[in-house]
Write a protein that holds these residues in place. Structure first.
Motif, PDB file in Angstrom:
ATOM      1  N   SER A 256       1.252  -1.016   0.191  1.00 59.33           N
ATOM      2  CA  SER A 256       0.262   0.101  -0.076  1.00 59.33           C
ATOM      3  C   SER A 256       0.697   1.138   0.220  1.00 59.33           C
ATOM      4  CB  SER A 256      -1.173   0.179   1.609  1.00 59.33           C
ATOM      5  OG  SER A 256      -1.899  -0.861   1.089  1.00 59.33           O
ATOM      6  N   ASN A 257       1.779   1.602   0.880  1.00 57.77           N
ATOM      7  CA  ASN A 257       2.776   2.089   0.967  1.00 57.77           C
ATOM      8  C   ASN A 257       3.809   2.771  -0.570  1.00 57.77           C
ATOM      9  OD1 ASN A 257       2.587   3.777   3.301  1.00 57.77           O
ATOM     10  ND2 ASN A 257       2.670   2.037   4.552  1.00 57.77           N
ATOM     11  N   LEU A 258       4.096   1.177  -1.128  1.00 57.55           N
ATOM     12  CA  LEU A 258       4.944   1.960  -1.698  1.00 57.55           C
ATOM     13  C   LEU A 258       3.794   2.325  -3.025  1.00 57.55           C
ATOM     14  CD1 LEU A 258       7.020  -0.898  -1.795  1.00 57.55           C
ATOM     15  CD2 LEU A 258       7.743   1.100  -1.087  1.00 57.55           C
ATOM     16  N   PHE A 259       2.857   1.506  -3.057  1.00 56.08           N
ATOM     17  CA  PHE A 259       2.449   2.264  -4.424  1.00 56.08           C
ATOM     18  C   PHE A 259       1.089   3.661  -4.573  1.00 56.08           C
ATOM     19  CE2 PHE A 259       0.827  -2.368  -5.249  1.00 56.08           C
ATOM     20  CZ  PHE A 259       1.890  -3.299  -5.749  1.00 56.08           C
ATOM     21  N   SER A 260       1.283   3.533  -3.184  1.00 59.22           N
ATOM     22  CA  SER A 260       1.141   4.429  -3.397  1.00 59.22           C
ATOM     23  C   SER A 260       1.959   6.141  -3.421  1.00 59.22           C
ATOM     24  CB  SER A 260       0.432   5.349  -1.413  1.00 59.22           C
ATOM     25  OG  SER A 260       0.245   6.176  -1.502  1.00 59.22           O
ATOM     26  N   ASN A 261       3.639   5.678  -2.832  1.00 59.95           N
ATOM     27  CA  ASN A 261       4.414   6.690  -2.978  1.00 59.95           C
ATOM     28  C   ASN A 261       4.812   6.855  -4.923  1.00 59.95           C
ATOM     29  OD1 ASN A 261       4.594   7.002  -1.014  1.00 59.95           O
ATOM     30  ND2 ASN A 261       6.460   6.177  -0.020  1.00 59.95           N
ATOM     31  N   ALA A 262       4.717   5.581  -4.977  1.00 65.21           N
ATOM     32  CA  ALA A 262       5.021   5.491  -6.838  1.00 65.21           C
ATOM     33  C   ALA A 262       3.611   6.284  -7.671  1.00 65.21           C
ATOM     34  CB  ALA A 262       4.616   4.165  -7.213  1.00 65.21           C
ATOM     35  N   LEU A 263       2.462   6.106  -7.241  1.00 66.32           N
ATOM     36  CA  LEU A 263       1.820   6.781  -7.983  1.00 66.32           C
ATOM     37  C   LEU A 263       1.129   8.872  -7.608  1.00 66.32           C
ATOM     38  CD1 LEU A 263      -1.633   4.542  -7.759  1.00 66.32           C
ATOM     39  CD2 LEU A 263      -0.460   4.832  -9.549  1.00 66.32           C
ATOM     40  N   LYS A 264       1.742   8.538  -6.471  1.00 64.91           N
ATOM     41  CA  LYS A 264       2.149   9.854  -5.585  1.00 64.91           C
ATOM     42  C   LYS A 264       3.017  11.057  -6.816  1.00 64.91           C
ATOM     43  CE  LYS A 264       3.292  10.663  -1.810  1.00 64.91           C
ATOM     44  NZ  LYS A 264       3.744  10.749  -0.500  1.00 64.91           N
ATOM     45  N   PHE A 265       4.245  10.130  -6.863  1.00 67.46           N
ATOM     46  CA  PHE A 265       5.159  10.533  -7.222  1.00 67.46           C
ATOM     47  C   PHE A 265       5.125  11.063  -8.900  1.00 67.46           C
ATOM     48  CE2 PHE A 265       6.257  10.759  -2.565  1.00 67.46           C
ATOM     49  CZ  PHE A 265       6.658  11.582  -2.778  1.00 67.46           C
ATOM     50  N   THR A 266       4.321  10.316  -9.542  1.00 73.74           N
ATOM     51  CA  THR A 266       4.833  10.262 -10.857  1.00 73.74           C
ATOM     52  C   THR A 266       3.922  11.287 -11.201  1.00 73.74           C
ATOM     53  OG1 THR A 266       4.962   7.049 -11.051  1.00 73.74           O
ATOM     54  CG2 THR A 266       3.854   8.507 -12.970  1.00 73.74           C
ATOM     55  N   ASP A 267       4.101  12.059 -11.980  1.00 74.78           N
ATOM     56  CA  ASP A 267       2.805  12.944 -13.261  1.00 74.78           C
ATOM     57  C   ASP A 267       2.069  12.160 -14.136  1.00 74.78           C
ATOM     58  OD1 ASP A 267       4.406  14.743 -11.327  1.00 74.78           O
ATOM     59  OD2 ASP A 267       6.019  15.786 -13.187  1.00 74.78           O
ATOM     60  N   GLU A 268       1.352  12.983 -14.285  1.00 76.02           N
ATOM     61  CA  GLU A 268       0.126  12.964 -15.628  1.00 76.02           C
ATOM     62  C   GLU A 268       0.682  11.995 -16.362  1.00 76.02           C
ATOM     63  OE1 GLU A 268      -2.990  15.843 -15.953  1.00 76.02           O
ATOM     64  OE2 GLU A 268      -3.555  15.750 -14.264  1.00 76.02           O
ATOM     65  N   GLY A 269       0.173  10.872 -16.737  1.00 76.80           N
ATOM     66  CA  GLY A 269       0.906  10.387 -18.715  1.00 76.80           C
ATOM     67  C   GLY A 269       1.814   9.673 -18.092  1.00 76.80           C
ATOM     68  N   GLY A 270       2.557   9.089 -17.283  1.00 79.45           N
ATOM     69  CA  GLY A 270       3.600   8.530 -16.780  1.00 79.45           C
ATOM     70  C   GLY A 270       3.672   7.370 -16.334  1.00 79.45           C
ATOM     71  N   LYS A 271       4.101   6.391 -15.806  1.00 82.41           N
ATOM     72  CA  LYS A 271       4.284   5.186 -15.895  1.00 82.41           C
ATOM     73  C   LYS A 271       4.314   4.077 -14.141  1.00 82.41           C
ATOM     74  CE  LYS A 271       6.848   2.057 -18.373  1.00 82.41           C
ATOM     75  NZ  LYS A 271       7.124   1.330 -19.718  1.00 82.41           N
ATOM     76  N   VAL A 272       3.755   3.326 -13.960  1.00 82.07           N
ATOM     77  CA  VAL A 272       3.745   2.808 -13.157  1.00 82.07           C
ATOM     78  C   VAL A 272       3.883   0.821 -13.422  1.00 82.07           C
ATOM     79  CG1 VAL A 272       3.580   1.734 -10.420  1.00 82.07           C
ATOM     80  CG2 VAL A 272       3.185   3.915 -10.701  1.00 82.07           C
ATOM     81  N   VAL A 342      17.349  11.139 -10.311  1.00 83.81           N
ATOM     82  CA  VAL A 342      16.480  12.711 -10.191  1.00 83.81           C
ATOM     83  C   VAL A 342      15.811  12.846 -11.926  1.00 83.81           C
ATOM     84  CG1 VAL A 342      16.608  15.091  -9.547  1.00 83.81           C
ATOM     85  CG2 VAL A 342      17.586  13.389  -8.212  1.00 83.81           C
ATOM     86  N   GLY A 343      14.824  13.366 -12.079  1.00 82.20           N
ATOM     87  CA  GLY A 343      14.208  13.274 -13.269  1.00 82.20           C
ATOM     88  C   GLY A 343      13.891  12.299 -14.071  1.00 82.20           C
ATOM     89  N   VAL A 344      14.438  10.682 -13.788  1.00 81.02           N
ATOM     90  CA  VAL A 344      13.887   9.268 -14.311  1.00 81.02           C
ATOM     91  C   VAL A 344      13.257   9.066 -13.929  1.00 81.02           C
ATOM     92  CG1 VAL A 344      15.164   7.130 -15.565  1.00 81.02           C
ATOM     93  CG2 VAL A 344      16.021   9.361 -15.708  1.00 81.02           C
ATOM     94  N   GLY A 345      13.271   8.821 -12.625  1.00 88.27           N
ATOM     95  CA  GLY A 345      12.219   7.540 -10.867  1.00 88.27           C
ATOM     96  C   GLY A 345      13.109   6.990 -10.707  1.00 88.27           C
ATOM     97  N   SER A 346      12.026   5.832 -10.200  1.00 90.98           N
ATOM     98  CA  SER A 346      12.575   5.066  -8.920  1.00 90.98           C
ATOM     99  C   SER A 346      12.337   3.807  -9.258  1.00 90.98           C
ATOM    100  CB  SER A 346      12.197   5.622  -7.105  1.00 90.98           C
ATOM    101  OG  SER A 346      12.608   7.347  -7.036  1.00 90.98           O
TER     102      SER A 346
END
Length: 363
Positions: A256-272, A342-346
């Motif tokens: 829950s925490n990892l999905f929440s962070n991934a979606l929170k820090f991904t801008d619109e049109g991004g990918k998880v 930075v600027g690429v993702g995690s």
């Protein structure tokens, strides 16, 4: 005279008397044996006057020997026992009073090995307690600081709601701000309680065998509205029949925490992305995003309580989520790591131990 001092004097006198009697007995036996040998081998005879004189000399020798040995024993105890005990006791008293910088110095000399071992154990304990005290102080300071923000928001917007002739639009906006702040405060309190219980081992894992892939899908689907609203692409690569023996409820906190962070820090049109693989010992979960990413400096601290690398999004969290994740993974005897640019993702990689026998049965 105070009772403790009287008891100490009595104890010392008893020790001296016992030592005197022991020395007197040993010396008397040696003298009697010596005189007996002389009388038999050399035919010497002793008068009562000679024996009385020898007895006086023997008694004097016993007193002198007793005093010398008792003095030597007193000095030995002072140097070899009381001094190191006093050093250890003083350091322990300082630690009891909250001075965790106190240390027991290394003692030189023969017979000090045991005391040095005690001192090293006390020093290690003091160092650990010092770290715990620092964490406790920082934790209280951070909780106080984090609570001020939502409370100030609620207070300010509550005051604005009391304004006369407030439009319906503004009223709803202020009410929503109060609701969001109260939810953030409630979420922070919930996470603090969970983290406290986990750190104090008041929550004990209740392992069951379950399909990890199914749990991951269920956890991800909880955020369907979020990824649809932000038009985020979801990519999954989940291996089938990956069973683990773990506490499902605790492990769901991780996802829950990892999905929440991934979606929170991904801008619109991004990918998880979500992937699940396995080897003989571990189930390997990777959760990636194309968000802002984090620097190596930030990455070294993201699992610490209240740490928030992206301060621009601090209102969306409280810095406790990843601390919870790390603690749960540790309890599960698993591993967690992060790779980011930075600027690429995690990418967060979590390894959960598997029970091979149970895996074979479920297949």
């Amino acid at each position: 005279m105070k009772k403790p001092a009287f008891h100490r004097v009595l104890r010392e006198f008893s020790s001296f008397l016992l030592f005197f009697l022991t020395v007197g007995f040993v010396v008397s036996c040696c003298m009697m044996l010596f005189l007996n040998v002389l009388s038999k081998e050399m035919g010497l005879t002793y008068t009562s006057e000679n024996i009385a004189e020898a007895a006086k000399i023997t008694f004097l020798n016993v007193v002198i020997i007793t005093v010398l040995f008792k003095t030597a024993d007193f000095i030995r105890r002072k140097i070899m026992v009381e001094r190191p005990v006093k050093m250890i006791t003083n350091a322990a008293k300082k630690m009891t009073n909250g001075n965790f910088s106190a240390r027991v110095k290394h003692m030189r000399g023969s017979g000090m090995d045991g005391f040095n071992q005690i001192g090293e154990s006390l020093n290690a304990m003091a160092e650990e307690l010092s770290g715990v005290e620092t964490l406790r102080t920082d934790f209280i300071a951070n909780v106080s600081h984090e609570m001020k923000t939502p409370l100030a928001v609620m207070q300010n917007y509550g005051t604005l709601l009391q304004t006369n002739n407030l439009s319906e639009e503004k009223r709803l906006e202020y009410a929503k701000a109060i609701t969001d702040a109260s939810r953030r405060l409630a979420g922070m309190m919930t996470n603090i309680l969970k983290l406290n219980r986990l750190e104090n081992q008041q929550i004990y894992p209740n392992p069951t065998t379950f399909d990890l892939g199914e749990q991951l899908c269920e956890s991800l689907l909880q955020y369907e509205s979020t990824w649809e609203r932000k038009n985020i692409e979801i990519e999954t690569d989940i291996a089938e029949n990956v069973f683990v023996s773990a506490d499902a409820e605790l492990l769901s906190l991780v996802w829950s925490n990892l999905f929440s962070n991934a979606l929170k820090f991904t801008d619109e049109g991004g990918k998880v992305s979500l992937s699940l693989a396995s080897d003989e010992k571990h189930a390997i979960v990777k959760i990636s995003d194309t968000g802002c990413g984090i620097s190596s400096e930030v990455g070294a601290h993201i699992f610490e309580k209240f740490y928030q690398g992206d301060t621009s999004r601090a209102t969306q969290g409280n810095g406790l989520g990843l601390a919870l994740v790390r603690r749960v993974v540790d309890i599960m005897q698993g591993e967690i790591a992060v790779e980011s640019e930075v600027g690429v993702g995690s990418t967060f990689t979590v390894k959960i131990r598997r029970n091979k026998n149970e895996l074979e049965e479920n297949r």
